[in-house]
Design an enzyme around this catalytic site. Sequence first.
Site, PDB file in Angstrom:
ATOM      1  N   CYS A  78       0.658   3.485   3.100  1.00  0.00           N
ATOM      2  CA  CYS A  78       1.282   2.815   4.248  1.00  0.00           C
ATOM      3  C   CYS A  78       2.803   2.818   4.084  1.00  0.00           C
ATOM      4  CB  CYS A  78       0.793   1.371   4.378  1.00  0.00           C
ATOM      5  SG  CYS A  78      -0.998   1.196   4.324  1.00  0.00           S
ATOM      6  N   CYS A  94       0.863  -1.193   0.000  1.00  0.00           N
ATOM      7  CA  CYS A  94       0.000   0.000   0.000  1.00  0.00           C
ATOM      8  C   CYS A  94       0.894   1.235   0.000  1.00  0.00           C
ATOM      9  CB  CYS A  94      -0.893  -0.026   1.245  1.00  0.00           C
ATOM     10  SG  CYS A  94      -1.619   1.551   1.695  1.00  0.00           S
TER      11      CYS A  94
END
Length: 424
Positions: free
Chosen positions: A353, A350
């Site tokens: 992230c 991600c």
Amino acid sequence: QVTGHLDDCTCDVETIDAFNNYKLFPRLNELLESDYFRYYKVNLKKPCPFWNDSSHCGIRDCAVKPCPSEEVPDGIRSGSYKYSEEANNLAEECEEAKRLGAVDGSLSKETQQAVLQWTRHDDSSDSFCEADDIYSPDAEYVDLLLNPERYTGYKGPDAWKIWNSIYEENCFKPQNVKRPLASGRGHAFYKWLKGVCVEKRAFYKLISGLHASINIHLSARYLLQDTWSEKKWGPNVTEFQQRFDEVLTRGEGPRRLKNLYFLYLMELRALSKALPFFGRPAFQLFTGSPAHDLQVKNQLLDLLHLAKSFPLHFDENSFFAGNKKEAAKLKEEFRLHFKNISKIMDCVGCFKCRLWGKLQTQGLGTALKILFSENLIERIPESGPSYGFQLTRQEIVALFNAFGRVSTSIRELENFRNILRNRR
């Protein structure tokens, strides 16, 4: 249940709560909104060095906002690319970035000149992080305020693999001692942890504290409503309890939260130790607006003096204090383990992230670098260059934003406590 004294420290939870939530957090938040601290240069396209993984999170909220080429000032383009020919290909870069879910590269006009002034220095051998090549064509500026850390939907085997690799291979832990994730394993793990030296115990607690901090942000800024007309983000108490409730986590939750406080103390101590470096007249937070820069430096110094005034600081003098040869070997192991963790962040699928993971590990690595460079910092001259000790702009931005994340976690924890109290 998270109250009282913290292991390996002279401090307690209540003292930190009062200091952070009412004194430090508001000032730090204001500082991080300034131009100098809100822009972070990052390469989100580096391949994972540990396993073949070309998968990228397809969830909308995993994307870091794309960079419309008309919003990227000329100064940023020339600073981001080694050759002017590559600068001409920016439109193509942005198209590719949009396709993958890329970074918001927009900068305010005031910072255009500043970017040209932010200089690079050689990566120190005392570095605890694998630094990005900020001159790579793939490195882009991100506005951290436009890309907040929050729940993205990134979970399951991919996310589990990241944390598993961090804990199982990089926390000095023998293979036969499993961390407490399943019933019956906790006792053996904590017996092992209690038996190791203070440095290795601290290393585990710092990583656990970082993990807890990230999980608090995901729970506090959860996607509660997603309709065509609006998105609503806010605290998700159920998510919070699944990660930290004593019963649901078989006693693990309160331990994780105490490790968050340990991380807070360690980073706070690093800020107080860095005061001589930032306090020199020669040190400037240059963005191209002299009056604004002076104001932000004064805010920064006020914050560092406040950090120094904290009454129950973490004592790092117990670290690496034994036999000099053994201590040097252990410090090098410590540094290499942490450097490995910073590399693992390039395996996060991600992008949002990955952005916040890279920033927070670089911030924690910078805090460790400060703590282990105390003698060098004390010898910095009032004027002229500080040859023995130096921080890049990247390290400075990461240091304060990472501490901002931990400070926010402690503030959010108070919010969750109040919500749960009112439910009873």
